[in-house]
Motif scaffolding. Structure first.
Motif, mmCIF file in Angstrom:
data_model
loop_
_atom_site.group_PDB
_atom_site.id
_atom_site.type_symbol
_atom_site.label_atom_id
_atom_site.label_comp_id
_atom_site.label_asym_id
_atom_site.label_seq_id
_atom_site.Cartn_x
_atom_site.Cartn_y
_atom_site.Cartn_z
ATOM 1 N N SER A 1 0.836 -1.195 0.000
ATOM 2 C CA SER A 1 0.000 0.000 0.000
ATOM 3 C C SER A 1 0.873 1.247 0.000
ATOM 4 N N TYR A 2 0.248 2.352 -0.316
ATOM 5 C CA TYR A 2 0.926 3.654 -0.307
ATOM 6 C C TYR A 2 0.009 4.637 0.387
ATOM 7 N N GLU A 3 0.441 5.206 1.495
ATOM 8 C CA GLU A 3 -0.376 6.132 2.283
ATOM 9 C C GLU A 3 -1.765 5.536 2.557
ATOM 10 N N CYS A 4 -1.776 4.292 3.033
ATOM 11 C CA CYS A 4 -2.995 3.568 3.417
ATOM 12 C C CYS A 4 -3.868 3.143 2.236
ATOM 13 N N ASN A 5 -3.371 3.245 1.006
ATOM 14 C CA ASN A 5 -4.126 2.792 -0.165
ATOM 15 C C ASN A 5 -3.504 1.518 -0.734
ATOM 16 N N THR A 6 -4.169 0.393 -0.526
ATOM 17 C CA THR A 6 -3.684 -0.873 -1.055
ATOM 18 C C THR A 6 -3.692 -0.837 -2.574
ATOM 19 N N ASN B 1 -5.369 -3.183 -7.230
ATOM 20 C CA ASN B 1 -6.385 -2.197 -6.888
ATOM 21 C C ASN B 1 -5.836 -0.860 -7.358
ATOM 22 N N PRO B 2 -5.995 -0.567 -8.657
ATOM 23 C CA PRO B 2 -5.292 0.599 -9.198
ATOM 24 C C PRO B 2 -5.697 1.856 -8.450
ATOM 25 N N LEU B 3 -4.726 2.666 -8.117
ATOM 26 C CA LEU B 3 -4.989 3.899 -7.391
ATOM 27 C C LEU B 3 -5.429 4.969 -8.383
ATOM 28 N N THR B 4 -6.037 6.024 -7.854
ATOM 29 C CA THR B 4 -6.291 7.185 -8.700
ATOM 30 C C THR B 4 -4.989 7.973 -8.824
ATOM 31 N N LEU B 5 -4.932 8.804 -9.822
ATOM 32 C CA LEU B 5 -3.733 9.607 -10.050
ATOM 33 C C LEU B 5 -3.314 10.347 -8.783
ATOM 34 N N GLU B 6 -4.263 10.986 -8.123
ATOM 35 C CA GLU B 6 -3.890 11.832 -6.993
ATOM 36 C C GLU B 6 -3.500 11.027 -5.755
ATOM 37 N N GLN B 7 -3.915 9.771 -5.692
ATOM 38 C CA GLN B 7 -3.517 8.962 -4.534
ATOM 39 C C GLN B 7 -2.028 8.659 -4.548
ATOM 40 N N HIS C 1 -10.533 18.261 -4.609
ATOM 41 C CA HIS C 1 -10.893 16.874 -4.270
ATOM 42 C C HIS C 1 -10.031 16.413 -3.100
ATOM 43 N N TRP C 2 -10.648 16.249 -1.939
ATOM 44 C CA TRP C 2 -9.940 15.821 -0.733
ATOM 45 C C TRP C 2 -10.209 14.346 -0.482
ATOM 46 N N PHE C 3 -9.197 13.661 0.078
ATOM 47 C CA PHE C 3 -9.386 12.216 0.284
ATOM 48 C C PHE C 3 -8.485 11.710 1.403
ATOM 49 N N THR C 4 -8.902 10.583 1.973
ATOM 50 C CA THR C 4 -8.086 9.870 2.953
ATOM 51 C C THR C 4 -8.533 8.407 2.975
ATOM 52 N N SER C 5 -7.749 7.553 3.609
ATOM 53 C CA SER C 5 -8.063 6.127 3.674
ATOM 54 C C SER C 5 -7.640 5.578 5.023
ATOM 55 N N ALA C 6 -8.285 4.468 5.384
ATOM 56 C CA ALA C 6 -7.887 3.726 6.576
ATOM 57 C C ALA C 6 -7.521 2.315 6.160
ATOM 58 N N SER C 7 -6.462 1.771 6.778
ATOM 59 C CA SER C 7 -6.024 0.433 6.412
ATOM 60 C C SER C 7 -5.560 -0.317 7.645
ATOM 61 N N TYR C 8 -5.468 -1.619 7.504
ATOM 62 C CA TYR C 8 -4.968 -2.479 8.575
ATOM 63 C C TYR C 8 -3.951 -3.427 7.959
ATOM 64 N N CYS D 1 -1.651 -2.877 5.799
ATOM 65 C CA CYS D 1 -1.569 -2.585 4.350
ATOM 66 C C CYS D 1 -2.835 -2.945 3.578
ATOM 67 N N ASN D 2 -3.934 -3.265 4.252
ATOM 68 C CA ASN D 2 -5.184 -3.566 3.569
ATOM 69 C C ASN D 2 -6.194 -2.436 3.792
ATOM 70 N N THR D 3 -6.411 -1.643 2.768
ATOM 71 C CA THR D 3 -7.378 -0.547 2.847
ATOM 72 C C THR D 3 -8.766 -1.108 3.074
ATOM 73 N N PHE D 4 -9.478 -0.564 4.060
ATOM 74 C CA PHE D 4 -10.872 -1.007 4.196
ATOM 75 C C PHE D 4 -11.860 0.141 4.040
ATOM 76 N N LEU D 5 -11.410 1.369 4.081
ATOM 77 C CA LEU D 5 -12.326 2.498 3.972
ATOM 78 C C LEU D 5 -11.626 3.678 3.307
ATOM 79 N N THR D 6 -12.292 4.266 2.323
ATOM 80 C CA THR D 6 -11.783 5.456 1.642
ATOM 81 C C THR D 6 -12.842 6.544 1.740
#
Lengths: 233, 233, 233, 233
Positions: B113-118, B187-193, D107-114, D116-121
């Motif tokens: 993952s990268y910054e919590c994005n798998t 799980n392809p990320l978006t560009l900004e992720q 466009h603002w965004f964040t994610s939560a993971s456990y 390295c597995n993202t479960f919420l964006t």
């Protein structure tokens, strides 16, 4: 960007040993800069932190007479800016965990560690805030020449594939500035605690501190103009 | 070192687009290798993890006819091996968070993952363990030629200061091996992720998986002989 | 599970101040245990690390005469086992970053830190390995009574909603054991570096070390039988 | 403190299943709040991040008729506020890695993971900023009753040592507010990817989203008055 900038006077001879001979030392002074970089554009507004030690120098390798800062080391807590800074700009960047600046009243502090071993602590007693006029005056000198040395070793034999001085112009605009009193404390690691950085840390930790000079804390923004960086002939 | 090694067949044309023209693709196959490297000597027995995607190629830039693996990308979770691998050996290493391999019964899995994005998940259904004879046979072919491309850009203008093929011979000795069935999920990320890695991840994620080939899990040790790495003329 | 177990003799009076009066101190000794827990079942084979300081005691709150270890503190580097251990078993668990054990030859070491500030370093010079007979003998005494104190404060006023001794039987089976010489080094933090743990760390750091007793390093497995834990009347 | 606050309408029946029967649901709505808490006093100005899901309820367990938010779950990325919030206030806090909010334009965004597995964006398209008058009006209703349920299990047998509703009054003052359009995306983990939180995540991920309601982004400060928290009879 939030930065804490300390300075200390050291012994010229000790410092000269770690500055490339193409640079002339202007003052036996080491600048220690902690920066918490937020809203970083190429990270989509992400953040990273760095601690840089540098000294004021003049580049003697060509007749331009360029003056600026010669970084002795730059620790950063994310791999991505390290890779780019090294390969594209010749910056001596290496990795460390670096804590966010925290504070207790006006006592601000941060630390850098490697695998849970603290090697550097930075402290600042923050004093009065500067007025708008003083900040405007500081911002007249917002540009700094940061020098580097791009060194890419040969593969499988001695020598280097690339080894040359670099120039990486940077600009920092302050919006808030406080003066203060700063200090650093080294906690030199044992060789085995950090095989790769041991000699860097212990060399820097042995630079004598003759006295700490006035320090500042600053909020503002910075521009790293990679497009303007260039090799120095 | 614990490794999970998957393989999948892909479309030759899609794969050729991301392999340098000095290499001839031997098979339209992508090897996906997760490795948990422990007891790393230059880390005083520390650890790091990596995920490498590579394809089998022959180097055509000289008459040696060298065959080996061409890494499409190598993610690693520590900055230090990334810096060395890139600058000294031309390995396409970049940063990601990579989870330790975990398992539920014989179902093994890990993610990057990268910054919590798998962006990548690896799964393995582990089947029977190989016997000592089979492992000994595998170890007869313990050496791999890993190719790279060392690319250091020019400063402040287009083009490259260094751009050449590299050879980085590696050796892996297995002590335990299991066969199994593996798969990966992008799980392809978006560009900004992930601005910096977006095109790498999306290009790899778009490689069609025609079918997964037999996978293995392996425990053993590895030797990265940096001293034997060399530029390829 | 890989553990490093040190011991030191301290002053009885200093130690008695931090042991609940329902326990009788059997010896003025502090056991320092670092454990790297891998293949943890409820984590699907994941891992976490801990450092526990404890002393040998007898529970006097009832007539059972139970003897075991009284943990003074347990640092762990993951939140999940901390929550369970505190609420379900009364273990004095708190958070710290804890490095994997590393080594240089037979010198093994690890550190614990909080926000990049090292507060505890553990060193072990590993000596000879024990034979199978000696290990079998050790494993005859594989069970330990670990005591705790479950304390849940009242809300919005002084006093406690729950406050009672607990018993948490544990079992550790060794497969490999080395004897050695161990030591610890405190680096007490300032109050502001760790407001929440300051008094814990400084109290423990002030326990005098009269002498270090023989240490061991151990590989094996452990069973934390939560189902057998019980409140002590 | 920077917060992103979303809302969505869900099916009442699905939501009622996860709200304790002592509370009456006021609206079948789930509030999703991401908060980046900086300058935290008890951390000496340190920081942590949280994601809270809650629904508007009335407490029916006593005649006070208290209305407020019932948190379904609170993920936080540091262990220390988790421990305190659970034991002292009955907040359903558990651990996750939570990325800093980042953005690409508005466009603002964040994610939560456990692991390295993202479960919420969480995504927010930020629109116009509110004026001072509108913010002042919002701040007239700065106080929120946050309910909780303090549950401490019995040891070694079924049932609970403590199980009661709690009230934890909080106050948030906005200094800047933007309205916007928000959405969340669940990526339910497999059981083995997160044994401990699997049923929490999958239950919440299955709450139907009938429609997303207007969202806001807010900068300001918050006061968690632990001293005012109290058990509800």
């Amino acid at each position: 960007m939030t930065t804490i900038c300390l300075k200390f006077e050291t012994e010229q001879e000790a410092l000269l040993k770690i500055i490339h001979e193409d640079f002339e030392l202007l003052e036996p002074v080491v600048n220690v800069q902690y920066a918490n970089c937020r809203e970083v554009g190429w990270m989509s507004g992400g953040e990273y932190r760095l601690i840089q030690l540098s000294s004021p120098v003049r580049y003697m390798g060509n007749p331009e007479g360029l003056e600026g800062q010669y970084p002795l080391v730059i620790w950063e807590n994310k791999a991505c800016p390290i890779i780019g800074g090294r390969e594209e700009d010749g910056m001596p960047k290496i990795f460390a965990d670096i804590a966010s600046e925290r504070h207790w009243g006006e006592h601000w502090f941060t630390s850098a560690s490697y695998e849970c071993n603290t090697f550097l602590t930075i402290d600042l007693e923050r004093k009065e805030e500067l007025g708008a006029g003083e900040i405007a005056k500081m911002n007249e000198h917002s540009k700094t020449n940061v020098f580097g040395w791009r060194y890419i070793p040969n593969m499988g034999k001695g020598g280097a594939s690339l080894s040359h001085a670099t120039l990486y112009p940077q600009e920092a605009i302050a919006t808030q500035v406080w003066i203060g009193e700063g200090s650093i404390k080294w906690n030199p690691l044992t060789l085995e605690q950090n095989l790769v950085q041991y000699s860097i840390i212990s060399t820097l930790a042995q630079l004598p501190v003759i006295r700490f000079l006035p320090a500042i804390m600053m909020k503002g923004s910075s521009r790293l103009n990679v497009g303007d960086s260039r090799p120095l002939p």
